[in-house]
Every structure is written in C-alpha cells, then in structure tokens.
Motif scaffolding. Structure first.
Motif, PDB file in Angstrom:
ATOM      1  N   ARG A  19       0.771  -1.178   0.119  1.00  0.00           N
ATOM      2  CA  ARG A  19      -0.122  -0.026  -0.063  1.00  0.00           C
ATOM      3  C   ARG A  19       1.233   1.026  -0.034  1.00  0.00           C
ATOM      4  O   ARG A  19       1.553   1.604   0.960  1.00  0.00           O
ATOM      5  N   ARG A  21       0.724   5.455  -0.908  1.00  0.00           N
ATOM      6  CA  ARG A  21      -0.066   6.689  -1.162  1.00  0.00           C
ATOM      7  C   ARG A  21      -1.592   6.204  -1.482  1.00  0.00           C
ATOM      8  O   ARG A  21      -2.340   7.083  -2.125  1.00  0.00           O
ATOM      9  N   GLU A  23      -3.168   3.680  -2.091  1.00  0.00           N
ATOM     10  CA  GLU A  23      -3.663   2.777  -3.035  1.00  0.00           C
ATOM     11  C   GLU A  23      -2.850   1.552  -3.086  1.00  0.00           C
ATOM     12  O   GLU A  23      -1.718   1.423  -2.330  1.00  0.00           O
ATOM     13  N   THR A  24      -3.263   0.506  -3.751  1.00  0.00           N
ATOM     14  CA  THR A  24      -2.764  -0.939  -3.532  1.00  0.00           C
ATOM     15  C   THR A  24      -1.947  -1.284  -5.092  1.00  0.00           C
ATOM     16  O   THR A  24      -2.525  -1.101  -6.267  1.00  0.00           O
ATOM     17  N   TYR A  25      -0.782  -1.630  -4.784  1.00  0.00           N
ATOM     18  CA  TYR A  25       0.103  -2.204  -5.968  1.00  0.00           C
ATOM     19  C   TYR A  25       0.826  -3.407  -5.907  1.00  0.00           C
ATOM     20  O   TYR A  25       0.727  -4.010  -4.767  1.00  0.00           O
ATOM     21  N   SER A  39      -0.191  -1.189 -10.711  1.00  0.00           N
ATOM     22  CA  SER A  39      -1.809  -0.608  -9.829  1.00  0.00           C
ATOM     23  C   SER A  39      -2.702  -1.630 -10.022  1.00  0.00           C
ATOM     24  O   SER A  39      -2.971  -2.154 -11.034  1.00  0.00           O
ATOM     25  N   HIS A  41      -5.930  -0.852  -9.349  1.00  0.00           N
ATOM     26  CA  HIS A  41      -7.235  -0.190  -9.656  1.00  0.00           C
ATOM     27  C   HIS A  41      -7.331  -0.027 -10.960  1.00  0.00           C
ATOM     28  O   HIS A  41      -6.655   0.157 -11.697  1.00  0.00           O
ATOM     29  N   GLY A  44      -6.183   3.688 -11.879  1.00  0.00           N
ATOM     30  CA  GLY A  44      -4.592   3.680 -11.309  1.00  0.00           C
ATOM     31  C   GLY A  44      -3.481   3.527 -12.390  1.00  0.00           C
ATOM     32  O   GLY A  44      -3.871   3.137 -13.580  1.00  0.00           O
TER      33      GLY A  44
END
Length: 739
Positions: A19, A21, A23-25, A39, A41, A44
C-alpha cells in the motif's frame, strides 16, 4: 525513559502486495534500487519508485502476497499466488555477469512480465495488455502457449514448458532465476575424472603424509592399487591416464617430491585465521616452555659424540629466558627385539622439573664469567632486588620471574604427571597447546631460532639445520663437553640475550624510541607491579623430583636395577605405607643425574629417609644414570645380566677412568680390511691341480745316501797332479773316469 528501537523495514519481494499513497500495488520487478509497481485499480497508474523512497513514504505497508488482494473477475487462475521468497535487492547479483548474460536476462524479464501481468517490462504507464495476454481473459496455460509460439516465430527454440520454468524461477529467485546457470558455473577442479576416484586420491594422499616423501609416480601407482581393490573390474575405466592424473594433482594443489619436501615443516601446521597474538600485561602472566634440537655436537660423560637439545622457558611480556638447560640426545642400543634400550639419552621429566626450580632461583655468577654478565651494574634494579631477596647479591643479570601460567608442548616430558604435580605444588596453572599447533607457543619457537643464529652457529661442532648446511668434518672437530656447553649458554643468556635490544620490546606510546632489552622491560614492570621472591626449601626441591613407588625389603630399595640401603630404612622394611591402594609401596624420590642417593618420604611425620647406592664405593666418583646405562649395555654384550650391579659398577668406574685418561697416543688403530667386492672374470678359471690327490707327507721316502765322499767331488784329477799333459784332454779315458 526507555528508548524504543526503530522497527526494521519489512521485506519487499516480487509478487508482494503493498500500500503506497493510499492505493494498492503489486511488485512486479526489482531492478537494482528501483521497484516496479503495478496498480490494482482500474483507473490507477503504474509506477517505478526508488526503494528508499518507498520505505520512507508515509502510510507505506506490505500487505503480503497477492492473496491479500481482491480477486479480479474472471478465471480464478488469472491472478496466481507467487511465493514471496526472494528478498529485495537480489538484482545486484547481475553485476558480475557478462554483457551477453545480462542481455539474456533482460530479454526473458520482459517476456515473463508479460506472461505474469499482461504487460512487458518496457510498457509505458497506462498501456493496456494485449488480448492474448490479458490476465482477465486468458489463463496461464494459454499465455504459456502463446508466448512459446511467439518466440518460435522469432526463431527461438522455446516450448511452453520452458516459459513456465522461467516464470516459476523468476517467482522463486527474482531476477537471478532468469540467469542461465551454465554461464556462471565454474570449471570443475577435478575435470572429467570421476568424483569417487578424486575422493580415493585424497584418502591415499592423506595416508602418505606421515611417511617419507615420494614422487608423483608413486602416488599414481598407489591410487591404481586402491582403485583395483575398491572398484574391481571398473578400475580400468575409472582410472585416469598418467598425464590426466598429473594435471589433476595441479588442480587439487597436491604436491609431491621436492615441492612437498620444501613445504614440509613450512606452514604445514598453520592454524586457520584469524590469528590471535599471545598477550600478557605482567611478567610471569604467561610463560612458554618447549624443547628443540640445538644443532650442535658435543661430548657426553662417556666421551661419545652426541647431538644435544635445548629445553627453555621464556616470559611473554619481557622476552626473558627464565631458565634453559642442554641435554645430550642419543638413541642407545638394544640387545634384543623385546629388550629394553640401554644407553639412550634425551630430555627427561626431571629436566623440566629442575627448570621450574631454576625459574624461582637467581642465577649465581661464576668466577670465570665476564663482569658484564653480573646483575650489578646492569639495567636491572639491583638495589631493589637485593633488598627484597638477598640471593640476588652477586647474581647474574637474569631476572627471577615466578610463572602464573605455563603454555607447554604435548610431549611426554611436560605432559607427564610429575610436571603437572610440580606446577600444582608451586601454584602454576598449565595450559597445553593444541596438537600440531606450534603457533600456540610461537614466541618460544621464534626464540629458539634466535638462539641457534646468535649462539649455536658460533660454537665448535655446529651442524646446521640439515645435511645441506652441515660441514664435512664436524664430528672430528674439538668438541665441548655437555657441562661446558651449559656453562657457555648460561653466560650467554645473561650477557648476550638479556642485555640485547629486542625488536618486539618497543614502547607502544612512543614507537619512535629504540627497542628495549628484556632486563629494561623487567625493570619497568618491577616499578609498577613490584617483586615478590619465592624461596624453595630443601624439602621443596625434593618434592620437585620424580617419584617411584617401590617396596622396602630386607635388602633395601630396588630402583633402576640398583639397590639402595641405609639404617634410616629400618622402620619401613616390609611395612605398609598407609597410602590408599599402594600396600607396602612407599614414595621414593630420585634424581637421574645424581643417582647416588634416593629419598623415601614418610607422610605420617613429614620426614625423609635417605638411602645410598650399595655399590657406590666401587665407583667412588660422580656419575649419572646415562653412564650406568652405557655400562649396562656393555655388560649385556658380554653375556651378563642386569642384576649384576657390582659388575656394572666396576664397568662404570673403568669407563669414567678411561674417559678421564683420554684417547691413547701410542695405540695405533687397526686398519680395516680391504673390501674387494665380488670376484669378476671373463671366463671361469680352472684349477690346474684339480684331480691330483693331496700329498701324504708322513709317507714320503727319504733321498738315497751317496757312497762317494763329498770331499772327493772337488779334488783335482790324479794324473794332472803327476804332470801328465794328456790327462786333461777331452778324449782321454782317464779324464772320463775322473769325471
């Protein structure tokens, strides 16, 4: 208030979910210090972030593997769960690869990323995967087949199984898993020789380490025999050729012949690093003791030429030689295969015990020594030492240091019970050195080399360290006696060693100052730590002697094939000693260098009973056990027995008298018979008298007796006397009759 240690950063591996910023990567690749983030998303964007920046970002956390992410819609196999085993930073292993190997890794990394994520490594942020590699529409098996067909079309012979193996290796090891291991595989040390043969070679070579050094051909023959015994019929197939065997020895660093002879004794017992120097902070804190050959020939008590060996003790702090003694070394003789060796001589346990006593006693000055060898006027604090110990008055310039710990060799001279008991009696701790580790007592080993270079090579009879350094007529030189050599050594220690600057004795705070002498270093330590003498009484010196447990009979004490008796033994004859398990055996102290007397110790009242050798009157002079062994060997050669102590004592007396007289000047040595060797001839020589019987002299008849008077044989003819001129003519009958 306790300070809390900062938490260790979590490990980020390929395939981990993070995780960042908000967001999930998904971590898709690790290249040096860069992390490729995919990314998860729909709207994303992918990113490439520095590792340090990623860890320092607020809100960053590792969620775990891909299982922590929500599964996308579609096939359940579209988002596999790669194992997270390769930690971050594995890409630095590629730095040592060649350019070709690095290009191959980059080639496969792009294709593996496209199979795994749908996008190659060179894709720009926001690019959509191709339909045939879209994880949401295809399975891994489909992508394997598609990638293999694509590479085959580009003239790369690749199958779907190869693509799968590359991807799994990437998930297992990171970027290093894509490296072709054949490019990083080093050459085998033993080439194409079978591993079993190599192990057998090492085993055979190890068995030859303690034997005499041989050539490579001998080792090859020994290996061939071992292969035949172990592999039977396969030995001929497994055994390498002679040239291959020689190359194998070079690869394995196995040396033979002259190289092995040069290396033997040179670093063969070198310990594994790191090395630790022998450290001590006060005199006597560590003392090293050992025995070595002195490379000098001398004359023993019987006048024989023998080698000598030196036993010495040195203090680590001041490099002071506390005590040293020279003893002869000879092998002796044996009268039978199972008999005891007589006449042999070497350093014994009693020499080590006497060395302990000398450490605690000042060395007295001798009348013929140089005045420079005296403690008075030297660098020693003479006034302070005499005030503390009156025995230092008139002593030599050699300090007295009481050891606290002794580092000794594992030889039987020091590892015996007598030496251990003596050290325990004096309160000295003993630390044996490890076997085959001369570096554990490196200071005494190096000091022996200095003694040989500073003392031995200047003595008549110096032999050098080996045969290549030995002179041709060393044994015929005028050699010194053992007692004279000991006297020279003691004087040299006080004058040439203790007052000579030592390179290791420098001031650590003032390294520019010249090195100090052992006496100067001892004087400096006396000013800081003081000096406490140790006085050994007569009973203490007796307790330092070796002990023999013997029974006191009506004839006295039997020790070393000699009988000792006196009136003082009357109360101990055929009685129990009171020692547990000893029965009627009593502790008797003896001195091998002074065997005229023995001393029985009575522990009940702390008394000593002295006994004399019963045949001492037959000798009447000072002698040693070595002389007794020489006389015993001579007596046994004549057919005698070891219990004939009176006869052996007479031989000791005659031996000492002969040694005192010296070699005879009138007796001429008998010439040795000429050795002519075997008889050689081009043809066998026949005996001209063969077949003739031997004459029988008593049966030979005498010569016949002449009837004519011998005086008439020389008389003139008769007619010549009457004046007949024809009587002497050749044809005259009268002349023939006379003749």
């Amino acid at each position: 208030m306790a300070v809390r240690a900062p938490a260790r950063p979590e490990s980020v591996t390929v395939g981990s979910a993070v995780r960042w910023r908000g967001e999930t990567y998904l971590v898709t690749a690790l290249q040096g210090s860069n992390v490729h983030l995919l990314s998860q998303h729909a709207d994303g964007e992918d990113a490439v972030v520095l590792l340090d920046t990623l860890h320092r970002s607020p809100g960053f956390e590792v969620l775990g593997g891909p299982d922590a992410l929500p599964e996308p819609e579609g096939d359940s196999s579209a988002s596999p769960s790669p194992p997270a085993r390769r930690p971050l930073g594995g890409a630095d292993l590629l730095d040592g690869l060649s350019d070709t190997a690095r290009k191959e890794v980059d080639f496969w990394l792009d294709h593996v990323l496209e199979v795994h994520t749908g996008l190659p490594g060179f894709a720009n942020p926001g690019d959509a995967p191709r339909p045939c590699y879209d994880p949401g529409r295809t399975t891994l098996r489909d992508r394997y087949e598609t990638k293999a067909a694509e590479l085959r079309a580009a003239h790369h012979q690749v199958s779907a199984a190869t693509v799968e193996r590359r991807r799994l290796a990437w998930l297992e090891q990171g970027v290093w898993g894509l490296v072709d291991k054949r490019r990083v595989r080093g050459p085998s040390r033993h080439g194409r020789v079978d591993e079993q043969v190599v192990k057998l070679l090492r085993k055979v070579h190890k068995r030859q380490e303690k034997r005499s050094i041989g050539t490579r051909s001998r080792l090859y023959e020994l290996l061939r025999r071992a292969c035949v015994r172990k592999f039977k019929k396969r030995a001929q197939q497994l055994m390498p050729s002679r040239a291959t065997f020689y190359r194998l020895l070079d690869r394995l660093k196995v040396v033979c012949g002259k190289q092995a002879a040069a290396r033997r004794g040179d670093g063969s017992h070198r310990p594994e690093p790191p090395f630790t120097l022998a450290m001590a902070t006060a005199p006597g804190e560590q003392v090293q003791i050992d025995t070595t050959s002195l490379d000098v020939l001398a004359l023993d008590e019987t006048g024989r030429v023998v080698s000598v060996e030196l036993t010495a003790a040195i203090d680590v702090v001041s490099r002071t030689i506390l005590a040293a003694v020279i003893r002869p070394k000879s092998s002796g003789t044996k009268t039978g295969s199972n008999s005891r060796r007589h006449g042999g001589r070497a350093t014994k346990a009693v020499d080590a015990l006497l060395l302990l006593a000398e450490m605690c006693t000042p060395q007295p000055m001798r009348p013929h020594w140089s005045l420079k060898a005296a403690a008075k006027g030297s660098d020693l604090p003479y006034a302070q030492l005499v005030e503390a110990d009156e025995r230092m008055e008139g002593a030599a310039a050699r300090p007295v240091i009481i050891p606290e710990m002794i580092v000794m060799d594992n030889g039987k001279v020091f590892a015996g019970r007598a030496f251990m008991d003596a050290c325990a009696q004096l309160g000295i701790s003993v630390r044996p050195a490890c076997a085959n580790s001369p570096t554990h007592k490196a200071i005494i080993e190096r000091s022996f080399g200095s003694v040989k270079s500073l003392f031995s090579q200047y003595v008549t009879g110096y032999t050098g360290k080996d045969l290549t350094h030995r002179g041709k007529r060393v044994a015929s030189e005028r050699l010194w006696r053992i007692d004279q050599l000991n006297d020279f050594l003691q004087q040299w220690i006080a004058l040439g060693w203790q007052q000579r600057p030592h390179e290791e004795l420098r001031n650590p705070f003032l390294p520019s100052m010249p090195p100090r002498t052992p006496n100067q270093v001892f004087a400096a330590h006396v000013g800081s730590s003081g000096y406490v003498p140790l006085r050994l009484s007569a009973e203490d010196r007796l307790r330092l002697l070796p002990t023999a447990w013997v029974q006191v009979t009506d004839k006295g004490v039997r020790l070393g094939n000699r009988t000792y008796d006196s009136r003082a033994l009357n109360g101990y004859r055929n009685t129990r000693s009171g020692w547990p398990g000893k029965g009627q055996r009593w502790p008797v102290r003896y001195h091998p260098h002074q065997p005229e007397k023995v001393w029985l110790e009575d522990h009940r009242n702390n008394k000593w009973a002295e006994a004399d050798f019963v045949c001492q009157r037959l000798i009447g002079d000072a002698w040693s056990e070595h002389v007794w062994d020489q006389a015993t060997a001579a007596h046994l050669e004549k057919g005698g027995h070891t219990r004939d102590e009176a006869a052996i004592a007479r031989l000791v007396r005659s031996l000492l008298e002969r040694v005192g007289r010296g070699p005879s000047r009138t007796a001429t040595p008998q010439p040795a018979p000429v050795e002519r060797g075997m008889h050689v001839s081009p043809a066998p020589v026949q005996d001209p008298y063969s077949g003739i019987p031997a004459p029988v002299y008593h049966s030979i008849a005498g010569l016949p007796v002449m009837d004519t008077d011998p005086r008439q044989l020389c008389a003139p003819p008769a007619r010549a006397a009457l004046g007949d001129p024809d009587a002497s003519r050749p044809g005259n009958p009268a002349s023939n009759e006379q003749s």
